[in-house]
Motif scaffolding. Sequence first.
Motif, short mmCIF file in Angstrom:
data_model
loop_
_atom_site.label_atom_id
_atom_site.label_comp_id
_atom_site.label_asym_id
_atom_site.label_seq_id
_atom_site.Cartn_x
_atom_site.Cartn_y
_atom_site.Cartn_z
N PRO A 37 0.81 -1.23 0.00
CA PRO A 37 0.00 0.00 0.00
C PRO A 37 0.84 1.27 0.00
CG PRO A 37 -0.94 -1.61 1.50
CD PRO A 37 0.37 -2.17 1.05
N VAL A 38 2.06 1.22 0.53
CA VAL A 38 2.91 2.42 0.54
C VAL A 38 3.87 2.45 -0.64
CG1 VAL A 38 2.74 2.70 3.03
CG2 VAL A 38 4.62 1.34 2.07
N GLY A 39 3.72 1.49 -1.56
CA GLY A 39 4.50 1.54 -2.80
C GLY A 39 5.78 0.74 -2.83
N VAL A 40 6.12 0.04 -1.74
CA VAL A 40 7.32 -0.80 -1.75
C VAL A 40 7.07 -2.02 -2.63
CG1 VAL A 40 8.88 -2.22 -0.35
CG2 VAL A 40 7.99 -0.06 0.55
N ILE A 41 8.02 -2.31 -3.51
CA ILE A 41 7.92 -3.47 -4.39
C ILE A 41 8.70 -4.62 -3.75
CG2 ILE A 41 8.49 -4.40 -6.67
CD1 ILE A 41 8.30 -1.45 -7.67
N THR A 42 8.01 -5.69 -3.42
CA THR A 42 8.65 -6.84 -2.78
C THR A 42 8.72 -8.00 -3.77
OG1 THR A 42 7.92 -6.25 -0.55
CG2 THR A 42 8.42 -8.57 -0.95
N VAL A 43 9.90 -8.61 -3.86
CA VAL A 43 10.05 -9.84 -4.63
C VAL A 43 10.39 -10.95 -3.65
CG1 VAL A 43 12.46 -9.22 -5.17
CG2 VAL A 43 11.30 -11.00 -6.51
N VAL A 44 9.61 -12.03 -3.70
CA VAL A 44 9.73 -13.08 -2.68
C VAL A 44 9.41 -14.42 -3.31
CG1 VAL A 44 7.33 -12.97 -1.88
CG2 VAL A 44 9.14 -13.56 -0.25
N GLY A 45 9.83 -15.49 -2.62
CA GLY A 45 9.64 -16.84 -3.15
C GLY A 45 10.76 -17.19 -4.11
N GLY A 46 10.48 -18.11 -5.04
CA GLY A 46 11.46 -18.46 -6.06
C GLY A 46 12.57 -19.35 -5.55
N LYS A 47 13.52 -19.59 -6.44
CA LYS A 47 14.66 -20.46 -6.15
C LYS A 47 15.93 -19.77 -6.61
CE LYS A 47 14.53 -24.36 -5.17
NZ LYS A 47 14.69 -25.03 -3.86
N LEU A 48 17.06 -20.20 -6.05
CA LEU A 48 18.34 -19.63 -6.44
C LEU A 48 18.53 -19.71 -7.95
CD1 LEU A 48 21.73 -19.95 -4.69
CD2 LEU A 48 21.58 -20.64 -7.07
N THR A 49 18.18 -20.84 -8.55
CA THR A 49 18.39 -21.02 -9.99
C THR A 49 17.70 -19.94 -10.81
OG1 THR A 49 18.55 -23.40 -9.66
CG2 THR A 49 18.16 -22.65 -11.90
N THR A 50 16.54 -19.50 -10.35
CA THR A 50 15.74 -18.55 -11.14
C THR A 50 15.89 -17.12 -10.65
OG1 THR A 50 13.77 -18.97 -9.79
CG2 THR A 50 14.07 -20.34 -11.74
N TYR A 51 16.97 -16.81 -9.96
CA TYR A 51 17.16 -15.46 -9.42
C TYR A 51 17.08 -14.40 -10.52
CZ TYR A 51 21.67 -14.71 -11.53
OH TYR A 51 22.65 -14.52 -12.47
N ARG A 52 17.59 -14.72 -11.72
CA ARG A 52 17.70 -13.71 -12.77
C ARG A 52 16.31 -13.28 -13.26
NH1 ARG A 52 17.47 -12.53 -17.75
NH2 ARG A 52 16.46 -14.53 -18.16
N THR A 53 15.40 -14.25 -13.43
CA THR A 53 14.05 -13.88 -13.86
C THR A 53 13.30 -13.18 -12.73
OG1 THR A 53 13.25 -16.10 -13.30
CG2 THR A 53 13.89 -15.71 -15.57
N MET A 54 13.57 -13.55 -11.49
CA MET A 54 12.98 -12.82 -10.36
C MET A 54 13.41 -11.37 -10.40
SD MET A 54 13.65 -15.68 -7.42
CE MET A 54 13.05 -14.67 -6.08
N ALA A 55 14.70 -11.15 -10.62
CA ALA A 55 15.22 -9.79 -10.69
C ALA A 55 14.62 -9.03 -11.86
CB ALA A 55 16.75 -9.84 -10.80
N GLU A 56 14.53 -9.67 -13.00
CA GLU A 56 13.96 -9.02 -14.18
C GLU A 56 12.53 -8.57 -13.92
OE1 GLU A 56 12.94 -10.03 -18.89
OE2 GLU A 56 14.06 -11.47 -17.66
N ASP A 57 11.72 -9.45 -13.34
CA ASP A 57 10.32 -9.10 -13.06
C ASP A 57 10.23 -7.94 -12.06
OD1 ASP A 57 9.54 -11.07 -14.78
OD2 ASP A 57 8.91 -12.49 -13.22
N ALA A 58 11.11 -7.95 -11.06
CA ALA A 58 11.08 -6.89 -10.05
C ALA A 58 11.49 -5.54 -10.65
CB ALA A 58 11.99 -7.25 -8.88
N VAL A 59 12.53 -5.54 -11.48
CA VAL A 59 12.96 -4.29 -12.09
C VAL A 59 11.92 -3.80 -13.10
CG1 VAL A 59 14.77 -3.16 -13.45
CG2 VAL A 59 15.40 -4.79 -11.68
N ASP A 60 11.33 -4.71 -13.85
CA ASP A 60 10.24 -4.31 -14.75
C ASP A 60 9.12 -3.61 -13.97
OD1 ASP A 60 11.49 -5.28 -17.00
OD2 ASP A 60 10.32 -7.14 -17.10
N ALA A 61 8.78 -4.17 -12.80
CA ALA A 61 7.74 -3.57 -11.98
C ALA A 61 8.15 -2.18 -11.50
CB ALA A 61 7.43 -4.47 -10.78
N ALA A 62 9.43 -2.02 -11.14
CA ALA A 62 9.92 -0.71 -10.69
C ALA A 62 9.90 0.30 -11.82
CB ALA A 62 11.33 -0.86 -10.12
N VAL A 63 10.27 -0.14 -13.01
CA VAL A 63 10.26 0.75 -14.17
C VAL A 63 8.84 1.25 -14.44
CG1 VAL A 63 10.61 0.84 -16.68
CG2 VAL A 63 12.36 -0.19 -15.21
N ARG A 64 7.89 0.32 -14.39
CA ARG A 64 6.49 0.73 -14.61
C ARG A 64 6.01 1.66 -13.49
NH1 ARG A 64 6.05 -4.86 -15.77
NH2 ARG A 64 5.14 -5.21 -13.70
#
Length: 513
Positions: A372-399
């Motif tokens: 509600p205060v605008g913090v973008i949280t990325v959670v869950g996932g696995k070490l192997t898929t860290y890169r796609t987790m990061a990509e999705d989080a940065v895409d969300a920040a860009v938007r």
Amino acid sequence: MSLPHTDSALNAARRQRELTALGDEPRVDLLVIGGGVTGTGVALDAAARGLRTVLVERQDLAFGTSRWSSKLVHGGLRYLAGGHIGLAHESAMERGILLTRTAPHLVRPLPQLVPLLPGITRTQRTLTRVGFAAGDLLRRAAGTSAAQLPRSRRVSTAEVLRLAPTVRRAGLRGGIQAWDGQLVDDARLVVALARTAASYGASVLTRVAAGAVTGESASLRDTRTGETLAVRAGAVINATGVWADQVDPSIELRPSRGTHLVFDAESFGGLTAALTVPVPGSISRFVFALPAAHGRVYLGLTDEDAPGPVPDEPHPTDTEIDFLLDTVNAVLRAPLTHADIRGGFAGLRPLLRTGVDSTADISREHAVLTSPVGVITVVGGKLTTYRTMAEDAVDAAVRHAGFSAGPCRTEDLPLVGAVAGPARDRICAPPILIDRYGSEAPAIAALAETDPALAAPVAPGMDVIAAEFAWSVTHEGALDPADLLDRRTRIGLVPHDRAAAAPAALAAWSATP
């Protein structure tokens, strides 16, 4: 792809310079909170897109769950068994990227071996064969060649005993072999990500805690000096793993604990494959004995609810220790005992709370959530898929912030030290240094040549030399002896070894200018 525009070295002097610069200009594009594999992956992704990025971590790089994994780069078989086809394919894709493009110096093929003994049921044998065949399909769909990861196959009794010499011989009818990826070390992957992010201009600040976090600001505190600094950001990403709900109270986590035990390699007779043992009564869970760095074997892992306050360093429980020993002993000629255990470690998976009964049944897919205060949280996932987790989080920040930033570039962006194939073969340095540092190995070897003391092991019988400690202080952001013992190397996983190497770690840290 353009080359990095600044040096990748992380050290105390750079940290102080960048804290000072942040005080002079406290407005940034992106503030990343958390220095594990996801947070450093986010920082790299954002910096490579040209965003002014600051990452803060209240402890050290890879201090939390990111250093407690099995060190496997999974192809997604378990997810496929649970019907999570998309996650399985994503894992196989990311494994191939790590293995061939971004971190080939840190990831290598590892044979996975299931011995066919009388205690393994017909159903388990059939499902293992089918699962490994499905893994072959995943590998091909991900574009990873059989030259990189060979196809699964049935192997002879003699081959089983060559790969896993301590397996029980009575009733052994060969085995089933597949291939997966294995990290030299998970903490080293995090350090490589952080340094690569720094080379693209990100500020990576450890021992800096974030408080009063909103979607556009935070109060930062240097835990070494107590000084505070208010920072404003276009977007804030919470990548703190099992501590994510402390930054963003709007989410609810249900951590699960995964435990490993540490043995001397001699306890497994020179194991050269991932010895894979089906868990009794399960058709999708296994216990793995994994050959590891420093002449060790890791035995894991568990999947247990971990309610209550989140500790900085979780510890194995007696029940988990007995479970791991009982499971692996079912396939060994001479049972292992508590006396054989040299150490142990446990990590907490940051799973989102759901209505299922067991944490083993909670999806390992990641989520990107905006509070509600605008913090973008990325959670869950696995070490192997860290890169796609990061990509999705940065895409969300860009938007969210309306940044003018291009698409993700990390799929083809090699990490610091990345080298493979003929180029790796041409590196002039001891192979053990190449395994850990890739193309930077000659720099550590040259450092050792400048002083006999730097060429010496950090303790008798250890395979880490003093030059590695020195390099970690000047280039890898180690700020105290514990960083050297517990994260830049994994000496600290065995208490006896940690005590023996502690004087060398203190000396390396004390020698910092």
